[in-house]
Design an enzyme around this catalytic site. Structure first.
Site, PDB file in Angstrom:
ATOM      1  CE1 TYR A 102     -48.560 -42.130 -10.170  1.00  0.00           C
ATOM      2  CE2 TYR A 102     -47.433 -40.171  -9.390  1.00  0.00           C
ATOM      3  CZ  TYR A 102     -48.266 -41.253  -9.159  1.00  0.00           C
ATOM      4  OH  TYR A 102     -48.792 -41.438  -7.906  1.00  0.00           O
TER       5      TYR A 102
ATOM      6  NE  ARG B 197     -51.524 -38.350  -4.875  1.00  0.00           N
ATOM      7  CZ  ARG B 197     -51.565 -37.734  -3.697  1.00  0.00           C
ATOM      8  NH1 ARG B 197     -51.819 -36.447  -3.649  1.00  0.00           N
ATOM      9  NH2 ARG B 197     -51.365 -38.407  -2.574  1.00  0.00           N
TER      10      ARG B 197
ATOM     11  CE1 TYR C  33     -58.076 -26.630 -10.228  1.00  0.00           C
ATOM     12  CE2 TYR C  33     -57.172 -25.256 -11.970  1.00  0.00           C
ATOM     13  CZ  TYR C  33     -58.076 -25.444 -10.947  1.00  0.00           C
ATOM     14  OH  TYR C  33     -58.979 -24.462 -10.648  1.00  0.00           O
TER      15      TYR C  33
ATOM     16  CB  ILE D 211     -43.266 -46.694  -8.366  1.00  0.00           C
ATOM     17  CG1 ILE D 211     -42.234 -46.899  -9.480  1.00  0.00           C
ATOM     18  CG2 ILE D 211     -42.858 -45.513  -7.477  1.00  0.00           C
ATOM     19  CD1 ILE D 211     -42.111 -45.731 -10.442  1.00  0.00           C
TER      20      ILE D 211
ATOM     21  CE  LYS E 210     -46.456 -44.529  -8.641  1.00  0.00           C
ATOM     22  NZ  LYS E 210     -45.984 -43.528  -7.638  1.00  0.00           N
TER      23      LYS E 210
ATOM     24  CB  THR F 286     -47.290 -37.509  -5.203  1.00  0.00           C
ATOM     25  OG1 THR F 286     -47.363 -37.238  -6.594  1.00  0.00           O
ATOM     26  CG2 THR F 286     -48.462 -36.858  -4.500  1.00  0.00           C
TER      27      THR F 286
END
Length: 291
Positions: free
Chosen positions: A135, A140, A109, A206, A164, A46
């Site tokens: 992740y 997000r 989404y 990360i 992550k 990202t």
């Protein structure tokens, strides 16, 4: 999996003033990470503004990182999305030569249930020729992978080696660490709570700020992994104000301002993202000057 213990950096994509990819700056950034002790690099996540890159640009970036790295550090490639079939097809068709693992974000989404998230990663695991790090970034994706689901993935998807974890919730992270098998990597995806997560049994980070201060941040994580708490926290509190600054107006606007101040990249982003405001840039620049 030992290769992914410590500090990985989620590389930005440098752009020139004309918004084309700045390959020389990218190579300079990679060299800086290698020279300053980062354990591995994450490409096209990202932070790389990957949503605004063409497929040709992605291939150009992959080639530049692989050539510059020259086998020195393990490389992780971001491949994820909210269309499971599309992610599976990309994993099967992409040229993954030179990479050591995949970082794959939870579907965004769509807001799938925990069962949907599990089935998605089951398909990803089956399709990927490389080990997978999942992740979790609810801010997000609009959905959270619960610790129980992470454990279920760890137990049933043997190609998935870690997570992550970027929910920003230390309690959730600790529950995750307690639930998963000992050899499953719980990696911080939140720079500010990297050290407490590591001390609680996590395997590192990360990071975004790590590419701004690679030596100091990776030293902090190594000290944490060794249980040298006091020395690790000295570095944490030295770096911590910059973490608040670089995320104040979103990522990667802040880290690009910091790296521009250090002379590594130009401070250019692609819409819909914009560069940090003048006031924030001044604060970041002052921090770098006094670091």
């Amino acid at each position: 999996m030992e290769a992914f213990i410590g500090t990985g950096v989620a590389l930005i994509t440098p752009f020139k003033k004309d918004l084309s990819v700045d390959i020389p700056a990218l190579k300079k950034l990679v060299e800086d990470q290698i020279e300053n002790g980062i354990e591995y690099l994450v490409v096209l996540g990202t932070t790389a503004e990957s949503a605004t890159l063409t497929q040709d640009e992605k291939e150009e970036i992959k080639k530049a990182v692989i050539e510059t790295n020259a086998g020195k550090l393990p490389l992780v490639l971001g491949i994820g999305g909210n269309n499971t079939a599309g992610v599976v097809e990309e994993l099967k068709s992409a040229n993954l030569e030179g990479f050591d693992a995949i970082l794959s974000v939870s579907p965004f989404y769509n807001k799938p249930t925990q069962e949907g998230i599990f089935r998605h990663f089951k398909e990803v695991s089956n399709a990927s020729p490389l080990p997978v790090i999942i992740y979790n970034v609810p801010g997000r994706t609009a959905s959270n992978i619960l610790p129980e689901t992470v454990n279920r993935i760890a137990q049933e998807c043997k190609n998935v080696i870690g997570v992550k974890e970027a929910a920003g919730d230390i309690v959730q992270a600790m529950k995750m660490i307690a639930l998963v098998p000992d050899d499953f990597l719980v990696i911080s995806g939140d720079d500010m709570i990297t050290l407490p997560m590591t001390l609680a049994g996590g395997k590192g980070v990360i990071s975004v700020i790590g590419q701004g201060f690679p030596r100091e941040f990776s030293d902090m994580v190594r000290l944490g992994l060794k249980g040298e708490v006091a020395e690790a926290y000295k570095l944490h509190y030295k770096i911590a104000p910059s973490i608040d600054l670089i995320f104040a107006e979103g990522n990667p606007g802040g880290i690009k301002a910091l790296l521009a101040k250090k002379g590594i990249v130009s401070n250019v982003l692609r819409l819909p993202l914009v560069e940090a405001t003048d006031g924030l840039k001044k604060k970041i620049e002052d921090f770098v000057d006094n670091f």
